[in-house]
Design a protein around this motif. Structure first.
Motif, PDB file in Angstrom:
ATOM      1  N   LEU A   1       0.867  -1.307   0.068  1.00 58.47           N
ATOM      2  CA  LEU A   1       0.205  -0.158  -0.108  1.00 58.47           C
ATOM      3  C   LEU A   1       0.977   1.061  -0.031  1.00 58.47           C
ATOM      4  O   LEU A   1       0.439   2.193  -0.881  1.00 58.47           O
ATOM      5  CB  LEU A   1      -1.123  -0.103   1.494  1.00 58.47           C
ATOM      6  CG  LEU A   1      -2.140  -0.612   1.081  1.00 58.47           C
ATOM      7  CD1 LEU A   1      -3.139  -0.655   2.553  1.00 58.47           C
ATOM      8  CD2 LEU A   1      -2.989   0.205  -0.007  1.00 58.47           C
ATOM      9  N   ALA A   2       1.925   1.194   1.041  1.00 57.66           N
ATOM     10  CA  ALA A   2       2.798   2.386   1.004  1.00 57.66           C
ATOM     11  C   ALA A   2       3.430   2.421  -0.467  1.00 57.66           C
ATOM     12  O   ALA A   2       3.574   3.870  -0.991  1.00 57.66           O
ATOM     13  CB  ALA A   2       3.447   2.416   2.283  1.00 57.66           C
ATOM     14  N   THR A   3       3.861   1.474  -1.086  1.00 57.16           N
ATOM     15  CA  THR A   3       4.953   1.853  -2.326  1.00 57.16           C
ATOM     16  C   THR A   3       3.702   2.210  -3.562  1.00 57.16           C
ATOM     17  O   THR A   3       4.301   3.113  -4.023  1.00 57.16           O
ATOM     18  CB  THR A   3       5.147   0.471  -2.940  1.00 57.16           C
ATOM     19  OG1 THR A   3       5.494  -0.484  -1.503  1.00 57.16           O
ATOM     20  CG2 THR A   3       6.598   0.562  -3.653  1.00 57.16           C
ATOM     21  N   GLY A   4       2.472   1.722  -3.153  1.00 58.77           N
ATOM     22  CA  GLY A   4       1.604   1.903  -4.129  1.00 58.77           C
ATOM     23  C   GLY A   4       1.152   3.370  -4.129  1.00 58.77           C
ATOM     24  O   GLY A   4       1.033   4.012  -5.285  1.00 58.77           O
ATOM     25  N   GLY A   5       1.126   4.072  -3.080  1.00 63.03           N
ATOM     26  CA  GLY A   5       0.884   5.452  -2.957  1.00 63.03           C
ATOM     27  C   GLY A   5       1.985   6.349  -3.602  1.00 63.03           C
ATOM     28  O   GLY A   5       1.574   7.118  -4.502  1.00 63.03           O
TER      29      GLY A   5
END
Lengths: 294, 347
Positions: free
Chosen positions: A12-16
């Motif tokens: 999720l964090a990378t996706g942001g």
């Protein structure tokens, strides 16, 4: 189970961050119908400028950040004016190739100025990781995520409410109509490039913080293509959602498939997903569907 | 247009050699090509070989991108498929080099057709992204399918031979290269004036209209992909046999861009253009190498600047040609020819 949740949170964090870079692609594509394949190089350049401002000029982070944004803005304007404007109305291959050429030039110049050695950012953010109880988010990713979300929200607000944003949306919708309503389409094109470049340099700074910078960081820009195709080339919301989905899928591939084939699958996952989307639903989740039948 | 140059039939208009003078010049050029390896150094013949492989691949890509209008960012992958096919056939199954060449082309053509299938559904930008993905996927396969490709260590390839005649050195290999270049260019030049070539151009100009006038889009788009990849496969097989080793590093994304740069600099939709482009783009890095040697001799320590110079030069060439001369070197060549043809009364 724990590791699964951990991987999803990391994803999720990378996706942001992916979402933010994808936003850069979409902003430019929406207004000017140009897919800027030099995006990855914009990103790298932003990270390098920020790093130089921090280390050489000893500027505080917020100043370096503003300086980088200004640089991106200028870069966007100059490139639009010098390279893209003469090619308005040319076939699509010319436009794509010109952005690839631009990427090569930027990459070579960066190699000359900053040498190919690998660098890391000084610690800008507090290094304490966030403990969520069920998962741990490393500080770099956490702050990157926060930056990406704030950046995205600001761009969305500009698009939704400001005069310029409305002009940009109008141009994206129908150039002829926008022209006849007194909107300067040229100005909108220039602004789109400027915003796109700004979004990508923020992404560059964030990624530089997480995993360090080298001239080859720009390859992430190609991975983000999967994000925009999944979300739909002209959908801002799609770019953000696509970012999260690709981020999670990529990390899950890393967890489950990598051990099976001996590594490398994580980097490959976005491209495989890309091909599948193109086969099944080429306009993506929220993209405008063009029906053409013979 | 020359005075008194009237074409009375279509056959005459489509002729490759428009006049006796052209035949004569081409003949002279052939004689030059044949004398070339006897009078120059091994290095120049090496460069000539590299140009030859580039010409074959670039002519193939031009058939797909310049004539049919389907953008491919994955041409290097097909070159790689051909190269590995030939290498594996020769080293594992004991095929002779000569037999492995058509197989390399066929397998590459098959790979090209698979990548080409989406071209019916997606086009323009999307096709370009799909081929880009294909490039990375093939690269991944070359590295990780170790049982077949031996991964990053690569495969060593023996030199080809006929009977007792061995083709080991640059000068000996030159004849093989020359043969395939002439064959490839001749076929392409004839293809584009056949029914199939005209169908390709119709698809490029407007695919919907093409379909309406009875051109089977699926069939012709796939043929374009297949033929283009066949060329790429043959070029790859020749190239790695010449180098005597094949590793995944030979086929990076950058190589695909180089091939595209060749056809853009040379001229999209022109066989002659692909040849010019291939020569130009292959010579550019060699020239840079030479310059870096000169700089090293006179100002040691500064030659490192030439390492990234290659990318900058390619980038600049692509950008400048697209902006100022989108029809490439072929157009410049035509202009020069016309200037002299009409000189001194150009009106």
């Amino acid at each position: 189970m724990d590791i699964l949740i951990q991987v999803i949170v990391t994803g999720l964090a990378t996706g942001g961050v992916y979402g933010l870079i994808a936003l850069g692609f979409v902003l430019i594509y929406k207004a000017t119908s140009v897919l800027n394949l030099a995006m990855g190089e914009f990103m790298t350049l932003g990270a390098f400028v920020c790093l130089t401002a921090l280390l050489q000029l000893k500027a505080p982070f917020y100043l370096a950040f503003i300086l980088t944004l200004l640089m991106a803005c200028a870069l966007g304007f100059v490139i639009e004016r010098l390279i893209l404007r003469p090619l308005i109305g040319e076939p699509i291959i010319s436009v794509i190739m010109v952005t690839i050429g631009l990427g090569l030039i930027l990459k070579g110049l960066m190699y000359m100025i900053w040498t190919p050695s690998f660098r890391t950012f000084p610690e800008i953010f507090p290094p304490k990781p966030l403990l969520l109880g069920f998962a741990v988010v490393p500080s770099g990713l956490l702050w990157g995520f926060i930056f990406a979300i704030i950046g995205t929200i600001i761009f969305l607000l500009i698009f939704k409410f400001s005069r310029t944003g409305i002009a940009m949306r109008a141009t994206a919708n129908d150039q002829q109509a926008a022209l006849s309503m007194g909107i300067s389409v040229r100005w909108v094109f220039a602004l789109a490039w400027c915003f796109g470049a700004m979004a990508s340099v923020i992404g560059g700074i964030v990624i530089g913080n997480i995993s360090g910078i080298s001239v080859y960081m720009g390859d992430i820009g190609l991975k983000v293509l999967a994000v925009i195709i999944l979300g739909g080339l002209d959908s801002i919301g799609g770019a953000i959602l696509g970012g999260f989905i690709i981020g999670i899928l990529e990390n899950l591939t890393g967890l489950y498939i990598d051990p099976l084939i001996g590594g490398g699958a994580k980097g490959m996952a976005p491209f495989i997903i890309l091909v599948i989307i193109l086969m099944v639903r080429p306009y993506g989740l929220f993209g405008k569907e063009l029906i053409e039948r013979v | 247009m020359r005075c008194g140059d009237f074409k009375e039939t279509y056959i005459k208009d489509e002729e490759i050699f428009q006049s006796l003078f052209v035949k004569f010049c081409l003949g002279l050029f052939f004689i030059f090509l044949i004398i070339f390896p006897f009078v120059t150094s091994a290095y120049l013949v090496y460069v000539a070989n590299m140009i030859g492989f580039s010409i074959i691949a670039a002519v193939g890509l031009n058939l797909l991108t310049g004539f049919t209008g389907q953008i491919s960012l994955g041409h290097a992958a097909f070159v790689g498929v051909g190269a590995y096919t030939s290498a594996i056939l020769v080293t594992r199954l004991g095929f002779s080099f000569w037999l492995s060449i058509p197989f390399a082309g066929l397998i590459a053509a098959f790979a090209g057709m698979i990548i080409g299938i989406p071209s019916l559904r997606v086009k323009g930008l999307y096709l370009c992204i799909a081929t880009l993905a294909a490039q990375f996927i093939f690269e991944f396969v070359f590295i990780h399918w170790e049982s077949m490709t031996k991964g990053i260590t690569g495969i060593n390839i023996p030199a080809p031979s006929i009977g007792s005649l061995q083709f080991v050195t640059e000068k000996e290999f030159y004849w093989i290269t020359l043969f395939f270049v002439v064959l490839g260019v001749g076929y392409a030049r004839n293809l584009v004036r056949s029914r199939m070539g005209r169908a390709f151009v119709a698809i490029r100009d407007r695919d919907l209209s093409a379909e309406i006038i009875g051109i089977n889009l699926f069939r012709y788009k796939l043929s374009a992909f297949a033929i283009s990849s066949f060329y790429a496969g043959v070029a790859g097989a020749l190239w790695v046999t010449f180098l005597k080793v094949v590793t995944p590093d030979h086929f990076p994304f950058m190589l695909s861009i180089q091939y595209l740069a060749m056809i853009i600099v040379g001229g999209l939709g022109s066989t002659l253009g692909s040849i010019f482009g291939a020569i130009f783009i292959t010579l550019a890095p060699e020239l840079l190498n030479y310059l870096s040697e000169v700089v090293k001799a006179y100002a040691p320590g500064h030659e490192e600047i030439f390492v990234p110079m290659k990318e900058v030069v390619f980038g600049l060439l692509i950008v400048l040609f697209l902006i100022f001369e989108p029809r490439g070197l072929a157009e410049i060549w035509n202009r020069i020819k016309n200037f002299f043809r009409l000189w001194p009364f150009s009106y």
